[in-house]
Design a protein around this motif. Structure first.
Motif, short mmCIF file in Angstrom:
data_model
loop_
_atom_site.label_atom_id
_atom_site.label_comp_id
_atom_site.label_asym_id
_atom_site.label_seq_id
_atom_site.Cartn_x
_atom_site.Cartn_y
_atom_site.Cartn_z
N MET A 1 65.82 -1.53 14.58
CA MET A 1 65.21 -2.57 13.77
C MET A 1 64.06 -2.01 12.94
N ASN A 2 63.78 -2.68 11.85
CA ASN A 2 62.62 -2.38 11.02
C ASN A 2 61.61 -3.50 11.23
N ILE A 3 60.49 -3.18 11.88
CA ILE A 3 59.52 -4.18 12.34
C ILE A 3 58.30 -4.20 11.43
N LEU A 4 57.83 -5.39 11.09
CA LEU A 4 56.53 -5.56 10.45
C LEU A 4 55.62 -6.23 11.47
N MET A 5 54.60 -5.50 11.92
CA MET A 5 53.65 -6.05 12.89
C MET A 5 52.33 -6.30 12.19
N ILE A 6 51.94 -7.57 12.11
CA ILE A 6 50.68 -7.97 11.49
C ILE A 6 49.73 -8.32 12.61
N GLU A 7 48.81 -7.42 12.89
CA GLU A 7 47.98 -7.50 14.10
C GLU A 7 46.65 -6.80 13.83
N ASP A 8 45.54 -7.53 13.99
CA ASP A 8 44.25 -6.94 13.64
C ASP A 8 43.66 -6.09 14.76
N ASN A 9 44.24 -6.12 15.95
CA ASN A 9 43.77 -5.30 17.06
C ASN A 9 44.51 -3.97 17.06
N GLU A 10 43.81 -2.91 16.66
CA GLU A 10 44.46 -1.61 16.52
C GLU A 10 44.97 -1.07 17.85
N SER A 11 44.28 -1.36 18.94
CA SER A 11 44.73 -0.85 20.24
C SER A 11 46.06 -1.49 20.64
N VAL A 12 46.24 -2.78 20.31
CA VAL A 12 47.52 -3.45 20.58
C VAL A 12 48.62 -2.81 19.74
N SER A 13 48.32 -2.56 18.46
CA SER A 13 49.31 -1.94 17.58
C SER A 13 49.70 -0.55 18.05
N GLU A 14 48.70 0.24 18.47
CA GLU A 14 48.99 1.59 18.96
C GLU A 14 49.84 1.55 20.22
N MET A 15 49.53 0.61 21.10
CA MET A 15 50.33 0.48 22.32
C MET A 15 51.78 0.12 21.99
N MET A 16 51.95 -0.87 21.09
CA MET A 16 53.30 -1.31 20.76
C MET A 16 54.07 -0.25 19.98
N GLN A 17 53.36 0.57 19.21
CA GLN A 17 54.04 1.62 18.47
C GLN A 17 54.81 2.54 19.41
N MET A 18 54.22 2.85 20.57
CA MET A 18 54.90 3.71 21.54
C MET A 18 56.17 3.05 22.05
N PHE A 19 56.10 1.76 22.30
CA PHE A 19 57.28 1.05 22.80
C PHE A 19 58.35 0.92 21.71
N PHE A 20 57.91 0.69 20.47
CA PHE A 20 58.88 0.61 19.37
C PHE A 20 59.59 1.95 19.18
N LEU A 21 58.83 3.04 19.24
CA LEU A 21 59.42 4.38 19.10
C LEU A 21 60.42 4.64 20.22
N ASN A 22 60.09 4.18 21.42
CA ASN A 22 60.97 4.36 22.57
C ASN A 22 62.31 3.65 22.36
N GLU A 23 62.27 2.53 21.62
CA GLU A 23 63.49 1.78 21.32
C GLU A 23 64.23 2.33 20.11
N GLY A 24 63.58 3.26 19.41
CA GLY A 24 64.19 3.79 18.19
C GLY A 24 63.99 2.89 16.99
N TRP A 25 62.98 2.04 17.03
CA TRP A 25 62.70 1.11 15.94
C TRP A 25 61.64 1.68 15.01
N ASP A 26 61.77 1.38 13.73
CA ASP A 26 60.73 1.71 12.75
C ASP A 26 59.74 0.55 12.69
N ALA A 27 58.47 0.88 12.52
CA ALA A 27 57.46 -0.19 12.49
C ALA A 27 56.40 0.11 11.44
#
Length: 238
Positions: A1-27
């Protein structure tokens, strides 16, 4: 999937980026509501999923969801909110979100919700419609018709306009078993494709929007069975 994450908390975004990469998703990550909306509008058809924080600088999540829905009725939106207010969550769903996850949340829970929502959306998009399918109805009564190939629903010959994928699936689930009462827990499992997590408000908010669209063309056919759930019944239509 190609994900657009609109989130002002950078730590949440960084955490989710690892999970998205693990799924093979672009974000793509945006930390401001206006910037996130601009990213969506730059190429609306490129996004498979949007996760949207409720509290954002520049433009709040509800306003962003409202503007996205003016352009696309189908792109899946999951709203992330730190607020534990029922009214905030219901309003978020009414603005066009398909689901919501309350912070703090488990990344695995969010990933599971995203996969379930994407499966439903993908199935709807991949449906191939032939000429013969256009006049074939999966559900047909004296007053109501539904075609799952064309994703269209009619009440007394009038099209119920603007149904989102979730609203269509919800209506179909109810209408294919008329007068059977479904609990909110059952609808969450059947329509949202995940087990009951206590998010009954998701169902209630979608029922409210669905009823508003039905009432534009005719009598209400989604009935509330108090203390139990909802049912489809068009037997009272004149």
């Amino acid at each position: 999937m190609n994900i657009l994450m609109i989130e002002d908390n950078e730590s949440v975004s960084e955490m989710m980026q690892m999970f998205f990469l693990n799924e093979g998703w672009d974000a793509t990550f945006k930390y401001d509501g206006k910037e996130g909306l601009d990213a969506f509008l730059s190429d609306p058809n490129s996004w498979d999923m949007i996760t949207l924080d409720l509290n954002l600088p520049g433009m709040d999540g509800m306003a962003v969801a409202r503007e996205i829905r003016k352009v696309s009725d189908t792109v899946p939106i999951i709203m992330l909110t730190a607020r534990d207010s029922e009214s905030d969550q219901v309003i978020g769903l009414e603005m066009g979100a398909d689901d919501y996850v309350t912070k703090p949340f488990s990344p695995l829970t969010l990933i599971a919700r995203m996969k379930a929502l994407h499966r439903r959306s993908e199935l709807a998009e991949k449906t191939v419609v032939s000429d013969s399918d256009e006049n074939t109805f999966d559900i047909q009564t004296d007053h109501f018709k539904m075609n799952t190939k064309t994703r269209e629903a009619y009440l007394d010959g009038k099209t119920i306009e603007g149904l989102t994928p979730k609203e269509f699936d919800l209506l179909y689930t109810l209408a294919k078993k008329p007068r059977q009462v479904f609990s909110r827990e059952q609808l969450l499992e059947l329509v949202w494709d995940y087990q009951y997590f206590g998010d009954e408000r998701t169902v209630d908010a979608h029922i409210k929007k669905l009823r508003q669209k039905i009432e534009k063309v005719g009598p209400q056919v989604i009935q509330t069975v108090w203390g139990v759930g909802y049912k489809f019944d068009d037997s009272g239509v004149a």
